[in-house]
Scaffold this motif. Structure first.
Motif, PDB file in Angstrom:
ATOM      1  N   THR A   1      -0.500   4.472  -0.771  1.00  0.00           N
ATOM      2  CA  THR A   1      -1.366   5.382   0.257  1.00  0.00           C
ATOM      3  C   THR A   1      -2.523   4.603   0.573  1.00  0.00           C
ATOM      4  OG1 THR A   1      -2.518   6.195  -1.780  1.00  0.00           O
ATOM      5  CG2 THR A   1      -0.320   7.328  -1.301  1.00  0.00           C
ATOM      6  N   GLU A   2      -3.432   5.242   1.037  1.00  0.00           N
ATOM      7  CA  GLU A   2      -4.532   4.680   1.644  1.00  0.00           C
ATOM      8  C   GLU A   2      -5.361   4.217   0.222  1.00  0.00           C
ATOM      9  OE1 GLU A   2      -7.698   2.859   3.646  1.00  0.00           O
ATOM     10  OE2 GLU A   2      -5.650   3.699   4.512  1.00  0.00           O
TER      11      GLU A   2
ATOM     12  N   LYS B   1       0.850  -1.371  -0.154  1.00  0.00           N
ATOM     13  CA  LYS B   1      -0.067  -0.076   0.128  1.00  0.00           C
ATOM     14  C   LYS B   1       0.911   1.168  -0.010  1.00  0.00           C
ATOM     15  CE  LYS B   1      -3.741  -2.162   2.453  1.00  0.00           C
ATOM     16  NZ  LYS B   1      -4.786  -2.082   4.070  1.00  0.00           N
TER      17      LYS B   1
END
Length: 181
Positions: free
Chosen positions: A153-154, A151
């Motif tokens: 970023t979100e 991941k």
């Protein structure tokens, strides 16, 4: 009249239940998409013709045991805090000059919520290639892969995965890199 009354008594709790499930599901479902590309390493011919296959036979579907490349676009939804993805995809394939398209359903599972997590994936669909047969050949396809997901970023992640692909009477090893958003 009694039947209508029973239907009303049954339908109201059912309506409440479905409304509750809809609102709960709506809160946990998010639109997601993926773009991926891969190298498809030819492994084995799954169908062997030991006897005379007949006068209409023009050779195996991938007649020179070709490796391939592909690119896929997948749209779907993420469920359960982005740990489960399901979607529908379309792709372009090229087996050393034999072009084709694929349409498939895609399911991904991320067992951990950490930044770096294992990835399990399943694709089932339909492949059509324009090979030496008139109009080309279409077959079912199934792909089972595992890999790692990171991941960034979100809302953005990258992944690398490999496994086994069955299509066009052949087995191949896909090595894929992709981005989910």
């Amino acid at each position: 009249m009694a039947a209508i009354r029973k239907l009303q008594l049954i339908s109201f709790p059912l309506f409440l239940f479905l409304t509750f499930v809809s609102f709960t599901s709506y809160c946990q479902v998010k639109y997601s998409g993926k773009v991926e590309t891969g190298f498809l390493k030819y492994r084995y011919q799954l169908v062997q013709y030991d006897l005379d296959p007949g006068s209409d036979w023009k050779g195996y579907y991938l007649d020179d045991e070709q490796d391939g490349i592909d690119i896929n676009l997948i749209n779907g939804i993420s469920l359960f805090e982005k740990r489960f993805f399901t979607g529908v995809g379309i792709g372009y394939k090229n087996f050393e000059g034999i072009n084709g398209i694929t349409v498939f359903g895609d399911i991904d599972y991320l067992p951990l919520k950490s930044k770096l997590t294992p990835l399990l994936s399943l694709k089932i669909g339909y492949d059509h290639i324009w090979n030496q047969y008139e109009g080309g050949i279409g077959t079912a396809m199934a792909e089972f892969t595992a890999g790692v997901n990171y991941k960034l970023t979100e809302k953005l992640n990258i992944y690398l995965k490999s496994g086994i692909l069955f299509t066009q009477q052949s087995s191949l090893i896909p090595i894929r890199i992709g981005m989910g958003f």
